[in-house]
Design a protein around this motif. Structure first.
Motif, PDB file in Angstrom:
ATOM      1  N   GLU A   1       0.878  -1.053  -0.016  1.00 59.89           N
ATOM      2  CA  GLU A   1      -0.066  -0.118  -0.036  1.00 59.89           C
ATOM      3  C   GLU A   1       1.047   1.277  -0.023  1.00 59.89           C
ATOM      4  N   GLU A   2       0.152   2.360  -0.244  1.00 66.28           N
ATOM      5  CA  GLU A   2       0.820   3.562  -0.406  1.00 66.28           C
ATOM      6  C   GLU A   2       1.172   4.269   1.070  1.00 66.28           C
ATOM      7  N   ARG A   3       2.176   5.105   1.400  1.00 69.93           N
ATOM      8  CA  ARG A   3       2.319   5.761   2.704  1.00 69.93           C
ATOM      9  C   ARG A   3       1.300   6.686   2.871  1.00 69.93           C
ATOM     10  N   VAL A   4       0.312   6.764   4.177  1.00 73.00           N
ATOM     11  CA  VAL A   4      -0.766   7.486   4.173  1.00 73.00           C
ATOM     12  C   VAL A   4      -0.305   8.313   5.449  1.00 73.00           C
ATOM     13  N   GLY A   5      -0.940   9.463   5.491  1.00 74.60           N
ATOM     14  CA  GLY A   5      -0.862  10.385   6.876  1.00 74.60           C
ATOM     15  C   GLY A   5      -1.748   9.691   8.094  1.00 74.60           C
ATOM     16  N   VAL A   6      -0.993   9.604   9.118  1.00 72.94           N
ATOM     17  CA  VAL A   6      -1.961   9.208  10.261  1.00 72.94           C
ATOM     18  C   VAL A   6      -2.135  10.260  11.272  1.00 72.94           C
ATOM     19  N   ALA A   7      -1.253  11.307  11.568  1.00 70.72           N
ATOM     20  CA  ALA A   7      -1.593  12.485  12.257  1.00 70.72           C
ATOM     21  C   ALA A   7      -0.340  13.446  12.136  1.00 70.72           C
ATOM     22  N   SER A   8      -0.662  14.799  12.225  1.00 70.24           N
ATOM     23  CA  SER A   8       0.201  15.553  12.291  1.00 70.24           C
ATOM     24  C   SER A   8       0.111  16.596  13.366  1.00 70.24           C
ATOM     25  N   ILE A   9       1.020  17.539  13.812  1.00 72.08           N
ATOM     26  CA  ILE A   9       0.800  18.522  14.802  1.00 72.08           C
ATOM     27  C   ILE A   9       1.745  19.843  14.192  1.00 72.08           C
ATOM     28  N   SER A  10       0.980  20.971  14.646  1.00 69.56           N
ATOM     29  CA  SER A  10       1.780  22.276  14.165  1.00 69.56           C
ATOM     30  C   SER A  10       3.024  22.581  15.017  1.00 69.56           C
ATOM     31  N   SER A  11       3.691  23.512  14.416  1.00 69.25           N
ATOM     32  CA  SER A  11       5.015  23.797  14.798  1.00 69.25           C
ATOM     33  C   SER A  11       4.953  23.926  16.512  1.00 69.25           C
ATOM     34  N   HIS A  12       4.037  24.480  17.274  1.00 71.94           N
ATOM     35  CA  HIS A  12       3.941  24.933  18.690  1.00 71.94           C
ATOM     36  C   HIS A  12       2.896  24.092  19.281  1.00 71.94           C
ATOM     37  N   GLY A  13       2.369  22.876  18.449  1.00 71.52           N
ATOM     38  CA  GLY A  13       1.519  21.971  19.067  1.00 71.52           C
ATOM     39  C   GLY A  13      -0.070  22.405  19.336  1.00 71.52           C
ATOM     40  N   THR A  14      -0.459  23.660  18.588  1.00 66.97           N
ATOM     41  CA  THR A  14      -1.802  24.217  18.727  1.00 66.97           C
ATOM     42  C   THR A  14      -2.740  23.572  17.948  1.00 66.97           C
ATOM     43  N   ARG A  15      -2.207  22.828  16.953  1.00 66.29           N
ATOM     44  CA  ARG A  15      -2.988  22.303  16.114  1.00 66.29           C
ATOM     45  C   ARG A  15      -2.714  20.842  15.684  1.00 66.29           C
ATOM     46  N   THR A  16      -3.807  20.051  15.731  1.00 67.34           N
ATOM     47  CA  THR A  16      -3.440  18.811  15.350  1.00 67.34           C
ATOM     48  C   THR A  16      -4.573  18.033  14.324  1.00 67.34           C
ATOM     49  N   PHE A  17      -3.905  17.132  13.601  1.00 64.22           N
ATOM     50  CA  PHE A  17      -4.630  16.716  12.413  1.00 64.22           C
ATOM     51  C   PHE A  17      -4.741  15.084  12.516  1.00 64.22           C
ATOM     52  N   TYR A  18      -5.894  14.403  12.408  1.00 64.40           N
ATOM     53  CA  TYR A  18      -5.900  12.840  12.189  1.00 64.40           C
ATOM     54  C   TYR A  18      -6.546  12.210  11.195  1.00 64.40           C
ATOM     55  N   ALA A  19      -6.190  11.255  10.612  1.00 65.40           N
ATOM     56  CA  ALA A  19      -6.789  10.541   9.787  1.00 65.40           C
ATOM     57  C   ALA A  19      -8.013   9.882  10.439  1.00 65.40           C
ATOM     58  N   ASP A  20      -9.127   9.675   9.665  1.00 64.56           N
ATOM     59  CA  ASP A  20     -10.448   9.319  10.071  1.00 64.56           C
ATOM     60  C   ASP A  20     -10.306   8.164  10.874  1.00 64.56           C
ATOM     61  N   SER A  21      -9.414   7.193  10.389  1.00 62.16           N
ATOM     62  CA  SER A  21      -9.299   5.909  10.696  1.00 62.16           C
ATOM     63  C   SER A  21      -8.552   5.586  12.207  1.00 62.16           C
ATOM     64  N   VAL A  22      -8.108   6.974  12.636  1.00 57.84           N
ATOM     65  CA  VAL A  22      -7.513   6.815  13.898  1.00 57.84           C
ATOM     66  C   VAL A  22      -8.144   7.808  14.809  1.00 57.84           C
ATOM     67  N   LYS A  23      -8.773   8.612  14.474  1.00 56.27           N
ATOM     68  CA  LYS A  23      -9.596   9.561  15.242  1.00 56.27           C
ATOM     69  C   LYS A  23     -10.250   8.881  16.553  1.00 56.27           C
ATOM     70  N   GLY A  24      -9.784   9.400  17.918  1.00 54.34           N
ATOM     71  CA  GLY A  24     -10.317   8.894  19.009  1.00 54.34           C
ATOM     72  C   GLY A  24      -9.419   7.808  19.510  1.00 54.34           C
ATOM     73  N   ARG A  25      -8.497   7.306  18.696  1.00 58.17           N
ATOM     74  CA  ARG A  25      -7.712   6.045  19.283  1.00 58.17           C
ATOM     75  C   ARG A  25      -6.286   6.611  19.373  1.00 58.17           C
ATOM     76  N   PHE A  26      -5.955   7.351  18.453  1.00 55.20           N
ATOM     77  CA  PHE A  26      -4.460   7.918  18.414  1.00 55.20           C
ATOM     78  C   PHE A  26      -4.323   9.407  18.964  1.00 55.20           C
TER      79      PHE A  26
END
Length: 124
Positions: free
Chosen positions: A42-67
């Motif tokens: 499979e291709e490499r996919v994004g799981v989670a990311s965080i902004s430079s000072h940690g104020t914003r986070t992003f999650y793939a739908d498949s891991v929201k609430g678990r990661f």
């Protein structure tokens, strides 16, 4: 030159937890950091990311609430707490760093530096 050093992978059973760590060595600025994963064939996919000072986070739908992604800036490190792991989470997990603010925080193309990868295996 940035060097990303990952640790924390392993093997767990369904429902277990793991914590991944990644330290960014050799860079003096705070940038977006993220975790990606790649399963066999499979291709490499994004799981989670965080902004430079940690104020914003992003999650793939498949891991929201678990990661949960978090970071420190002294030392510069990013973490991924993974709970309620499932067999479909099995993959090689990569830490990544984006030197500019990414337009797509979970897009691999936005990231410039990559760790060596750490294997996560979840058995049923």
């Amino acid at each position: 030159q940035v060097h990303l050093v990952e640790s924390g992978g392993g093997s767990v059973q369904t429902g277990g937890s793991l914590r991944l760590s990644c330290e960014a060595v050799g860079q003096g600025y705070n940038y977006y950091m993220g975790w990606f994963r790649q399963a066999p064939g499979e291709e490499r996919v994004g799981v989670a990311s965080i902004s430079s000072h940690g104020t914003r986070t992003f999650y793939a739908d498949s891991v929201k609430g678990r990661f949960t992604i978090s970071r420190t800036n002294a030392p510069k490190a990013v973490f991924l707490q993974m709970n309620d792991l499932r067999p479909e989470d099995t993959a090689i997990y990569y830490c990544a760093l984006a030197r500019t603010e990414p337009r797509t925080p979970l897009g691999a193309d936005a990231y410039h530096d990559w760790g060596q990868g750490t294997q996560v295996t979840v058995s049923s």
